[in-house]
Design a protein around this motif. Structure first.
Motif, short mmCIF file in Angstrom:
data_model
loop_
_atom_site.label_atom_id
_atom_site.label_comp_id
_atom_site.label_asym_id
_atom_site.label_seq_id
_atom_site.Cartn_x
_atom_site.Cartn_y
_atom_site.Cartn_z
N LYS A 51 0.76 -1.17 0.09
CA LYS A 51 -0.30 -0.13 -0.03
C LYS A 51 0.94 1.14 0.59
CE LYS A 51 -3.76 1.71 2.83
NZ LYS A 51 -4.38 1.40 4.20
N LEU A 63 -6.02 6.67 13.50
CA LEU A 63 -7.76 6.08 12.81
C LEU A 63 -8.52 6.95 13.17
CD1 LEU A 63 -8.47 3.25 11.91
CD2 LEU A 63 -8.76 2.47 14.25
N ARG A 64 -8.67 8.18 13.70
CA ARG A 64 -10.06 8.65 14.63
C ARG A 64 -9.64 9.38 13.74
NH1 ARG A 64 -12.16 7.82 20.00
NH2 ARG A 64 -10.50 7.46 20.66
N TYR A 104 -10.87 12.05 9.74
CA TYR A 104 -11.49 11.68 9.14
C TYR A 104 -10.99 12.47 8.08
CZ TYR A 104 -15.74 11.33 6.80
OH TYR A 104 -17.19 10.84 5.94
N ARG A 148 -10.40 8.13 8.18
CA ARG A 148 -8.93 7.41 8.43
C ARG A 148 -7.45 7.18 7.85
NH1 ARG A 148 -9.55 1.99 7.73
NH2 ARG A 148 -10.49 2.00 9.94
N VAL A 194 -3.89 5.13 7.88
CA VAL A 194 -4.07 3.96 8.52
C VAL A 194 -2.38 3.68 8.00
CG1 VAL A 194 -4.31 1.07 8.55
CG2 VAL A 194 -6.22 2.84 9.01
N ASN A 243 -0.23 -2.46 9.19
CA ASN A 243 -0.87 -3.87 8.59
C ASN A 243 -0.54 -4.77 9.41
OD1 ASN A 243 1.75 -4.89 8.56
ND2 ASN A 243 1.87 -4.17 6.05
N ASP A 244 -1.01 -6.02 8.94
CA ASP A 244 -0.67 -7.18 9.67
C ASP A 244 0.75 -7.45 10.25
OD1 ASP A 244 -3.36 -7.65 9.92
OD2 ASP A 244 -4.08 -9.26 8.16
N HIS A 279 1.14 -5.30 13.19
CA HIS A 279 0.15 -5.39 14.30
C HIS A 279 1.47 -7.04 14.90
CE1 HIS A 279 -2.65 -2.71 14.99
NE2 HIS A 279 -2.80 -3.13 13.48
N MET A 317 -19.06 5.82 10.75
CA MET A 317 -17.72 5.60 10.29
C MET A 317 -16.66 6.09 11.39
SD MET A 317 -17.50 5.22 6.10
CE MET A 317 -18.39 7.07 5.79
N ASP A 340 -14.18 3.92 13.99
CA ASP A 340 -12.79 4.30 14.16
C ASP A 340 -12.37 4.67 15.34
OD1 ASP A 340 -12.78 3.24 11.42
OD2 ASP A 340 -12.84 6.07 10.42
N MET A 342 -8.98 -5.34 13.97
CA MET A 342 -9.05 -5.19 12.79
C MET A 342 -7.66 -5.85 11.75
SD MET A 342 -11.09 -1.21 12.55
CE MET A 342 -10.94 -0.95 10.86
N ASN A 343 -8.10 -6.29 10.67
CA ASN A 343 -6.75 -7.02 10.06
C ASN A 343 -7.09 -6.20 8.79
OD1 ASN A 343 -8.80 -8.76 8.51
ND2 ASN A 343 -8.32 -10.02 9.78
N ASP A 344 -6.09 -6.46 8.00
CA ASP A 344 -5.69 -6.07 6.56
C ASP A 344 -7.38 -6.44 5.52
OD1 ASP A 344 -3.05 -5.61 6.69
OD2 ASP A 344 -2.31 -7.56 5.98
N HIS A 364 -9.53 -3.50 7.04
CA HIS A 364 -9.38 -1.80 6.34
C HIS A 364 -9.23 -1.70 4.91
CE1 HIS A 364 -7.60 -0.34 10.12
NE2 HIS A 364 -7.26 -1.45 10.13
N ALA A 386 -12.70 -1.62 4.68
CA ALA A 386 -13.25 -0.11 5.12
C ALA A 386 -12.34 1.07 3.60
CB ALA A 386 -12.43 0.15 6.45
N TYR A 394 -19.08 1.89 6.67
CA TYR A 394 -18.37 0.67 7.06
C TYR A 394 -18.36 0.84 8.72
CZ TYR A 394 -14.46 3.62 7.83
OH TYR A 394 -13.57 4.71 8.24
N PHE A 418 -16.89 -1.84 12.71
CA PHE A 418 -16.52 -2.57 12.84
C PHE A 418 -16.90 -3.38 14.62
CE2 PHE A 418 -14.05 -1.84 9.21
CZ PHE A 418 -14.02 -2.78 8.94
#
Lengths: 382, 382
Positions: free
Chosen positions: A223, A285-286, A288, A290, A292, A295-296, A299, B274, B278, B294-296, B299, B302, B319, B321
């Motif tokens: 991404k 993330l909060r 607008y 969002r 991000v 990624n996985d 984490h 949304m 978030d 949340m995972n990839d 997102h 979203a 979206y 979650f």
């Protein structure tokens, strides 16, 4: 007379994040393009180097004549070129020194770390450039290091944290808060006092942090994300809890972190570092829309560090993330092997380890040229 | 005399999230095990059903004798069994009716939606159970729907939002804030007033929301996450901005969402939905230790919705979650085909679409038995 100067600098990795500049509506016409909304703290990474050659030609008009980055000529109108031009412009604005427009400039710069590794080459790059101006423009030569650090921040904020010569653990103090600034900007408070309220300073020099290590893990990312500059603009303007976050980090988290660093209470430092990183990505993330960056894989690595800490019954390391998916892991020397082993066992093998080092400094022509050529050759053979 | 009752209920999907109960230290000995820290709002999903048979045997001691879920006998001591026992206990505490301990109970319940789809079967399950008690225990029969809704919340909070019979758009009002509660608990304010300050209510009945659709996408998840109950406990106690978030949603986001729903301004509703989602996951990430559901894929989905909204020049969907990676998409009927198409094009084909429906209600024995057997057979052949 044409003058050339060579400056060596390093990127820094934030324990407490910088994310936002005071909106123009607040700071008014004080001519400080980038005044941070919050304080931040970082360690300077010694293993990664940026070497910059600045040539200053008198009787010019503030033009950038040549810009060579990592051995490649950057073309006028490109993003990199415009950034340098904007930096010179902002430097003239913040310093009030129109003398910057009496010269033309040639820049040659190279980073010995890959651009995609998630290391902010802009931090080391612009700290080097600010320092080079300081060494070569007569009107800049009485600058103190603190003022230089806020000057260095005028394109890429985190550059200020690479300035302090003692390096090590550097705190960039925000200075005044948003309410004070709003009042001061309206009431005509002394502009110089406001400008100098925000500066970076080494609180613990590099040589006292010999046991610390910074591990950078490069994970794959398909991404393309928005720039941190754009991102922080969005967060500042849309996260409804942004100023609550700023207040919390300013008055609770950062003072605790400084205190823990000073007493070498690393388990506590790592706890606060992880909280600060998650706090940043929480604010993103909060926002607008969002934002991000993690990624996985990010984490996953964070989870591995949490697990390691749990298994040791104390925090032996901290994960941290900036405007990208690559994990930065802060730890002490004794745990590096263990951590790198766990990372490799989980398929993460693009790993680099750095010690903590000094800030930005001038080097002589011989060393400067040698390093430039060495890195440029390395990059060409990539 | 042994009595049996059949109750039909539906899960609800939150637009504004419930995440936390007032800590015991605050609510004191008011005997309200689960009083929410914030208001929440949801739509009841008509396509998913939970049918529950409750048999009440007099001259008992509050024991659960049998519990059959989705056609399987649940064994005593299992998580599900303990949850039901705890619910009965909490119901006795919150209602002050020790008469609940004068009966023994047999429960048979079935959900016609897969347990792993990210739909909170606990919401429909416990709303059905609360409703069944209300219909069958003599001392409960004068309860009003509002009080029943806070009773239903005493194990799984979101169950309260499945109670209101008109269904549709349901708001669960928090009631008093943490400062009021602290004072009231200490000063001996009327306990009944406090209890009844928190209740769920249908603001727009299902039949007026005929154009709305709820799309649930099941994405793969390797990771077993912590329960929402544990998660909200961690967030309440460790997110340094938790109460700032609560205040923001209580006094800004939710009132705006209610107003937008009432005027059928769906682009605005989706924007706020949304933001609310978030905001929840932001608070989770800011918790210590961090909570990441949340995972990839989450997102990615979203991002697809954001892109669709941008392409339409207005928000056509939101979206959202909960405590898992599965996206919930809120939209209007006209866009369902478009959205499902985009999801399939991106490899997401475990999709289910629901209309908005009514709340919890009693059904007669014939319908109850028929539905139970139908779902149990369906589950057995899975």
């Amino acid at each position: 007379m044409t003058k050339t100067v060579y400056v060596l600098s390093h990127p820094n990795l934030a324990l407490v994040k910088y994310w936002g500049v005071m909106p123009k509506e607040i700071i008014g016409d004080l001519n400080i393009p980038r005044y941070p909304t919050k304080s931040s703290a970082s360690l300077i990474a010694d293993s990664y180097r940026t070497i910059t050659e600045l040539t200053v030609i008198p009787n010019g008009s503030g033009k950038l004549l040549e810009f060579c980055l990592d051995g490649k000529n950057i073309s006028q109108g490109s993003k990199e070129w415009s950034n340098v031009e904007e930096f010179i412009r902002n430097l003239a604005i913040v310093s009030g020194l129109s003398s910057l427009y009496r010269y033309d400039y040639k820049i040659r710069s190279a980073n010995d770390f890959p651009t995609g590794a998630g290391l902010a080459s802009s931090a080391s790059g612009f700290s080097a450039l600010a320092y080079a101006f300081y060494r070569v423009i007569p009107e800049f030569q009485n600058l103190d290091e603190r003022t230089l650090s806020i000057y260095a921040a005028q394109l890429s904020g985190s550059a200020s944290r690479s300035i302090p010569s003692s390096g090590g653990f550097v705190v960039w103090y925000r200075g005044f808060d948003i309410y004070q600034l709003r009042n001061y900007a309206q009431l005509g408070y002394d502009r110089d006092v406001i400008l100098k309220s925000s500066y970076a300073e080494s609180l613990i020099p590099a040589e006292e942090l010999d046991d610390l290590r910074i591990i950078i893990v490069t994970v794959n990312s398909a991404k393309k994300n928005i720039s941190s500059r754009e991102g922080m603009e969005i967060t500042t303007r849309t996260d409804p809890l942004y100023w609550d976050w700023v207040k919390y980090e300013e008055y609770v988290l950062l003072p605790h972190l400084i205190s823990a660093m000073r007493s070498k209470d690393y388990p506590r430092v790592w706890e606060l570092t992880m909280k600060a990183s998650d706090g940043l990505h929480s604010s993103m993330l909060r926002s607008y829309p969002r934002i991000v960056y993690m990624n996985d894989d990010s984490h996953k690595v964070a989870g591995l560090i949490i697990e390691l800490n749990q298994n040791h019954g104390t925090n032996i390391a901290a994960y941290s993330f900036d405007a990208g998916p690559n994990p930065v892991i802060f730890t002490t020397q004794e745990y590096v092997q263990k951590i790198v082993g766990v990372l490799r066992d989980n398929g993460y093998d693009r790993i680099s380890v750095s010690k903590v080092g000094k800030g930005t400094r001038q080097v002589d022509e011989k060393e400067g040229r040698r390093l430039l050529e060495y890195i440029e050759n390395m990059k060409r053979s990539d």
